[in-house]
Motif scaffolding. Sequence first.
Motif, PDB file in Angstrom:
ATOM      1  N   ARG A 284     -62.517  44.388 -84.367  1.00 55.73           N
ATOM      2  CA  ARG A 284     -61.240  43.659 -84.412  1.00 55.73           C
ATOM      3  C   ARG A 284     -60.366  44.075 -83.245  1.00 55.73           C
ATOM      4  O   ARG A 284     -60.558  45.119 -82.620  1.00 55.73           O
ATOM      5  CB  ARG A 284     -60.536  43.881 -85.749  1.00 55.73           C
ATOM      6  N   ASP A 285     -59.358  43.232 -82.969  1.00 53.10           N
ATOM      7  CA  ASP A 285     -58.464  43.464 -81.840  1.00 53.10           C
ATOM      8  C   ASP A 285     -57.075  43.932 -82.261  1.00 53.10           C
ATOM      9  O   ASP A 285     -56.293  44.367 -81.421  1.00 53.10           O
ATOM     10  CB  ASP A 285     -58.315  42.180 -81.007  1.00 53.10           C
ATOM     11  N   ALA A 286     -56.765  43.829 -83.530  1.00 53.17           N
ATOM     12  CA  ALA A 286     -55.447  44.223 -84.020  1.00 53.17           C
ATOM     13  C   ALA A 286     -55.601  45.088 -85.259  1.00 53.17           C
ATOM     14  O   ALA A 286     -56.610  45.008 -85.974  1.00 53.17           O
ATOM     15  CB  ALA A 286     -54.607  42.981 -84.341  1.00 53.17           C
ATOM     16  N   ALA A 287     -54.609  45.918 -85.507  1.00 49.01           N
ATOM     17  CA  ALA A 287     -54.661  46.821 -86.654  1.00 49.01           C
ATOM     18  C   ALA A 287     -54.806  46.037 -87.954  1.00 49.01           C
ATOM     19  O   ALA A 287     -54.171  44.997 -88.139  1.00 49.01           O
ATOM     20  CB  ALA A 287     -53.393  47.674 -86.698  1.00 49.01           C
ATOM     21  N   PRO A 288     -55.632  46.532 -88.874  1.00 46.84           N
ATOM     22  CA  PRO A 288     -55.826  45.837 -90.147  1.00 46.84           C
ATOM     23  C   PRO A 288     -54.663  46.069 -91.094  1.00 46.84           C
ATOM     24  O   PRO A 288     -53.933  47.064 -90.988  1.00 46.84           O
ATOM     25  CB  PRO A 288     -57.104  46.479 -90.696  1.00 46.84           C
ATOM     26  N   THR A 289     -54.493  45.144 -92.024  1.00 46.41           N
ATOM     27  CA  THR A 289     -53.523  45.333 -93.097  1.00 46.41           C
ATOM     28  C   THR A 289     -54.115  46.275 -94.135  1.00 46.41           C
ATOM     29  O   THR A 289     -55.318  46.570 -94.137  1.00 46.41           O
ATOM     30  CB  THR A 289     -53.178  44.001 -93.759  1.00 46.41           C
ATOM     31  N   ARG A 290     -53.269  46.720 -95.045  1.00 56.74           N
ATOM     32  CA  ARG A 290     -53.768  47.597 -96.110  1.00 56.74           C
ATOM     33  C   ARG A 290     -54.815  46.870 -96.962  1.00 56.74           C
ATOM     34  O   ARG A 290     -55.831  47.464 -97.339  1.00 56.74           O
ATOM     35  CB  ARG A 290     -52.601  48.067 -96.992  1.00 56.74           C
ATOM     36  N   ASP A 291     -54.596  45.594 -97.260  1.00 59.43           N
ATOM     37  CA  ASP A 291     -55.575  44.840 -98.042  1.00 59.43           C
ATOM     38  C   ASP A 291     -56.899  44.728 -97.294  1.00 59.43           C
ATOM     39  O   ASP A 291     -57.978  44.813 -97.908  1.00 59.43           O
ATOM     40  CB  ASP A 291     -55.039  43.443 -98.365  1.00 59.43           C
ATOM     41  N   GLU A 292     -56.834  44.531 -95.990  1.00 56.37           N
ATOM     42  CA  GLU A 292     -58.065  44.445 -95.201  1.00 56.37           C
ATOM     43  C   GLU A 292     -58.802  45.779 -95.189  1.00 56.37           C
ATOM     44  O   GLU A 292     -60.039  45.822 -95.228  1.00 56.37           O
ATOM     45  CB  GLU A 292     -57.739  43.992 -93.774  1.00 56.37           C
ATOM     46  N   ILE A 293     -58.067  46.866 -95.155  1.00 56.58           N
ATOM     47  CA  ILE A 293     -58.703  48.186 -95.190  1.00 56.58           C
ATOM     48  C   ILE A 293     -59.409  48.411 -96.521  1.00 56.58           C
ATOM     49  O   ILE A 293     -60.554  48.878 -96.563  1.00 56.58           O
ATOM     50  CB  ILE A 293     -57.651  49.293 -94.945  1.00 56.58           C
ATOM     51  N   THR A 294     -58.714  48.102 -97.621  1.00 54.07           N
ATOM     52  CA  THR A 294     -59.348  48.319 -98.930  1.00 54.07           C
ATOM     53  C   THR A 294     -60.577  47.429 -99.098  1.00 54.07           C
ATOM     54  O   THR A 294     -61.557  47.837 -99.735  1.00 54.07           O
ATOM     55  CB  THR A 294     -58.343  48.066-100.071  1.00 54.07           C
ATOM     56  N   ASN A 295     -60.567  46.241 -98.525  1.00 55.50           N
ATOM     57  CA  ASN A 295     -61.753  45.397 -98.569  1.00 55.50           C
ATOM     58  C   ASN A 295     -62.880  46.021 -97.759  1.00 55.50           C
ATOM     59  O   ASN A 295     -64.037  46.054 -98.193  1.00 55.50           O
ATOM     60  CB  ASN A 295     -61.434  43.997 -98.046  1.00 55.50           C
ATOM     61  N   THR A 296     -62.567  46.540 -96.577  1.00 52.80           N
ATOM     62  CA  THR A 296     -63.570  47.200 -95.739  1.00 52.80           C
ATOM     63  C   THR A 296     -64.210  48.369 -96.465  1.00 52.80           C
ATOM     64  O   THR A 296     -65.417  48.615 -96.337  1.00 52.80           O
ATOM     65  CB  THR A 296     -62.923  47.690 -94.434  1.00 52.80           C
ATOM     66  N   LEU A 297     -63.417  49.082 -97.255  1.00 58.07           N
ATOM     67  CA  LEU A 297     -63.905  50.290 -97.932  1.00 58.07           C
ATOM     68  C   LEU A 297     -64.375  50.030 -99.362  1.00 58.07           C
ATOM     69  O   LEU A 297     -64.624  50.984-100.099  1.00 58.07           O
ATOM     70  CB  LEU A 297     -62.796  51.345 -97.946  1.00 58.07           C
ATOM     71  N   SER A 298     -64.526  48.773 -99.735  1.00 60.25           N
ATOM     72  CA  SER A 298     -64.923  48.468-101.114  1.00 60.25           C
ATOM     73  C   SER A 298     -66.300  49.009-101.457  1.00 60.25           C
ATOM     74  O   SER A 298     -66.630  49.171-102.637  1.00 60.25           O
ATOM     75  CB  SER A 298     -64.889  46.958-101.352  1.00 60.25           C
ATOM     76  N   GLY A 299     -67.120  49.290-100.481  1.00 53.92           N
ATOM     77  CA  GLY A 299     -68.455  49.830-100.736  1.00 53.92           C
ATOM     78  C   GLY A 299     -68.557  51.319-100.539  1.00 53.92           C
ATOM     79  O   GLY A 299     -69.660  51.860-100.515  1.00 53.92           O
ATOM     80  N   ASN A 300     -67.430  52.002-100.382  1.00 50.82           N
ATOM     81  CA  ASN A 300     -67.423  53.458-100.185  1.00 50.82           C
ATOM     82  C   ASN A 300     -66.651  54.120-101.317  1.00 50.82           C
ATOM     83  O   ASN A 300     -65.478  53.836-101.523  1.00 50.82           O
ATOM     84  CB  ASN A 300     -66.773  53.819 -98.852  1.00 50.82           C
ATOM     85  N   LEU A 301     -67.304  55.022-102.031  1.00 50.08           N
ATOM     86  CA  LEU A 301     -66.683  55.709-103.156  1.00 50.08           C
ATOM     87  C   LEU A 301     -66.362  57.150-102.786  1.00 50.08           C
ATOM     88  O   LEU A 301     -67.133  57.824-102.100  1.00 50.08           O
ATOM     89  CB  LEU A 301     -67.614  55.698-104.375  1.00 50.08           C
ATOM     90  N   CYS A 302     -65.211  57.620-103.252  1.00 51.27           N
ATOM     91  CA  CYS A 302     -64.789  59.004-103.021  1.00 51.27           C
ATOM     92  C   CYS A 302     -64.229  59.552-104.324  1.00 51.27           C
ATOM     93  O   CYS A 302     -63.385  58.913-104.951  1.00 51.27           O
ATOM     94  CB  CYS A 302     -63.729  59.068-101.919  1.00 51.27           C
ATOM     95  N   ARG A 303     -64.671  60.730-104.714  1.00 49.22           N
ATOM     96  CA  ARG A 303     -64.211  61.323-105.976  1.00 49.22           C
ATOM     97  C   ARG A 303     -63.138  62.398-105.743  1.00 49.22           C
ATOM     98  O   ARG A 303     -62.671  63.006-106.685  1.00 49.22           O
ATOM     99  CB  ARG A 303     -65.399  61.940-106.725  1.00 49.22           C
ATOM    100  N   CYS A 304     -62.773  62.667-104.495  1.00 45.42           N
ATOM    101  CA  CYS A 304     -61.864  63.779-104.207  1.00 45.42           C
ATOM    102  C   CYS A 304     -60.457  63.353-103.830  1.00 45.42           C
ATOM    103  O   CYS A 304     -59.482  63.900-104.337  1.00 45.42           O
ATOM    104  CB  CYS A 304     -62.418  64.632-103.058  1.00 45.42           C
ATOM    105  N   THR A 305     -60.330  62.421-102.902  1.00 45.57           N
ATOM    106  CA  THR A 305     -59.053  62.236-102.219  1.00 45.57           C
ATOM    107  C   THR A 305     -58.104  61.268-102.899  1.00 45.57           C
ATOM    108  O   THR A 305     -56.921  61.242-102.580  1.00 45.57           O
ATOM    109  CB  THR A 305     -59.283  61.709-100.796  1.00 45.57           C
ATOM    110  N   GLY A 306     -58.598  60.429-103.779  1.00 47.06           N
ATOM    111  CA  GLY A 306     -57.747  59.387-104.333  1.00 47.06           C
ATOM    112  C   GLY A 306     -57.522  58.242-103.370  1.00 47.06           C
ATOM    113  O   GLY A 306     -56.705  57.366-103.630  1.00 47.06           O
ATOM    114  N   TYR A 307     -58.218  58.249-102.243  1.00 50.87           N
ATOM    115  CA  TYR A 307     -58.236  57.163-101.252  1.00 50.87           C
ATOM    116  C   TYR A 307     -56.973  57.071-100.400  1.00 50.87           C
ATOM    117  O   TYR A 307     -57.032  56.583 -99.275  1.00 50.87           O
ATOM    118  CB  TYR A 307     -58.485  55.787-101.904  1.00 50.87           C
TER     119      TYR A 307
END
Length: 486
Positions: free
Chosen positions: A132-155
Motif C-alpha cells: 500500500r501507499d498510504a497508512a492503513p486505518t485501524r479497521d484495515e489493520i485488524t482485517n490484515t491481522l485477522s489470521g494472526n492470534l496472540c495470547r499475550c498482548t491483547g493486540y
Amino acid sequence: MTQRAIRFWHQGKVVDVSGISPQRTVLQWLREDAHCTGSKEGCAEGDCGACTVVVGSRDDSAPDGLRLEAVNSCIQFMPTLDGKALFSVEDVKQADGTLHPVQQAMVDCHGSQCGFCTPGFIMSLWADYEGRDAAPTRDEITNTLSGNLCRCTGYRPIIDAAQAAWQKPCVKMSRAPVRAALDELAALPALEYSDGKQTFFAPRSTDALAALYNELPTARILAGSTDVGLWVTKQLRELGDIIYVGAAEDFAQIAVDDKWIEIGAGVSLTDAFDTLIADEPEWAELAERFASVPIRNAGTLGGNVANGSPIGDSMPALIALGAQVVLQQSERIREMPLEDLYLAYQKTALEKGEFVRALRIPRATPQRFFRTGKISKRRDQDISAVCAAFALTLDDAGTVLAARIAFGGMAATPKRAAAAEAALNGRIFSDESACDAMRALTSDYQPLADMRASAEYRMQVAQNLLWRLWLDYSSTDALRVEEVSA
C-alpha cells in the motif's frame, strides 16, 4: 511434462529442491531444511498465523510485476512454490541491515511478549506495508491481522505498532530483480515432481489439466490447500498423485459482461471477493469474515464450491444469487445451477474425471435486494454455525417478484429454503410476510445439533436472520422514500 526439481526464489537466489515428499510443507522445509526458524508451528491448520510467510508471484498489475501475499506455510506444500518467491521473517530487514519499520515499531510499541507469534504478525504487516501507499486505518489493520492470534498482548500494542510503522523512514523492497528471476523460472517446463511414491503435477493450462485429470481420475486435485493441507497435517493422510491447479493461468481468469460475472475456479478468494464486491457491495460483510487474509490469499472460490461442505460460507450467497457452476470432463463442458451440484453430505454431482471449471454469477440489478449473515462463536477466523443469504427481486411497490434464500449449516448440504421463498413470492415484503417466511423455515430445515450449536439455536438464528433482512429492507426503503421526497 518432464520430471524436474522444485525451483523457486529464496533469499536472493533460485533454489532447487528435490528428494522430499510432495506433501512436505513449506514450514517444515523452512525450519528443518533451510534453518529459518523464525516461522513457528502453532496450530498446523492455518488458524493461528504463527507460520505466516509471504509468497511472491508474477502479476503484471502489481508494482514491478510482483505480487506479494501473506499465506500460512504450515498447510502449503513445497511444490506449490515452484516458479514463485518465498519470504520469511529472516528476509524483511532493510538493505542497510536495520530493522524494517514494522519490526522496529513492534519493538518500540512493546508489541511482543512471549514472541512466539511475533514473526507471523511481522509477515502479515510486512505484506500489507509493501502493498500500500498510504497508512492503513485501524479497521484495515485488524482485517490484515485477522489470521494472526496472540495470547499475550491483547493486540493493542500490535495495532499501535502497525500504525507507528508508517511514521518511520523506509525504502521498500526492490521487486524488479525478483520478477526477473520468476520470468526465467516461467520458461521452464511445467512441473512434474515425484519422490518415487507419488507425483505432483502442475499443468499450465485448463486444457492440459482436463487431459491429465481424464487420464488420472483418481488423482487429488489441489487448489489453495486450505482444506486438503489439514488432511496431511491433522489426519496424516497420504494423498496419492496430486494435480495442482495453481500453475494454470487461464484457470484463474475473471470475465465480466452485462449479465454475468464468470470467475475461474483457480481464482483466489481475495480476487473473487474483490470482483464481487465491486459489483455488489453487500458481499463485503461475508468476504471480510470469510476465514482470514492468508486463507483468502491461498484458497479459491472454485475449491470452496467443489469441496461441498455444508458450512462452506460462499455457497449460500452464490446459490441465493442464482449462480451457475461450469463443469469440465476432458473436452466436455456442462453447466448447472449451483444448488444442483450438491446431492448429499460431501457428495456432489461431479462425474469421474470431472472438475469445477468456473462459477457464473448474475450481476447486480437495481431491483435485487441482497444480504448475507454469518453467525459463529467468534467474529474472525471461525466456522459458521449458520450462514444465510437472501436475494429478493422487488418491484417499486415492494412486491417480491422472486425470492431466493439459502442457508449453510442447516442441512447436510447448502440448501435453499423453498417454503420460506414461497411465503414471500408475490406478496408485499412486510413484517407480516417476513413472519410467515420465518415460520415456513421449520418446513425447510430440520437442523442437526453438534458442538457448534443446538438444532433449536440454529432454527432460531435462521429465523432471526430473516427478520433482520426485513429490518434492513424497511430501513433502506424508508431512506429511499425520504430521498425521493427531498
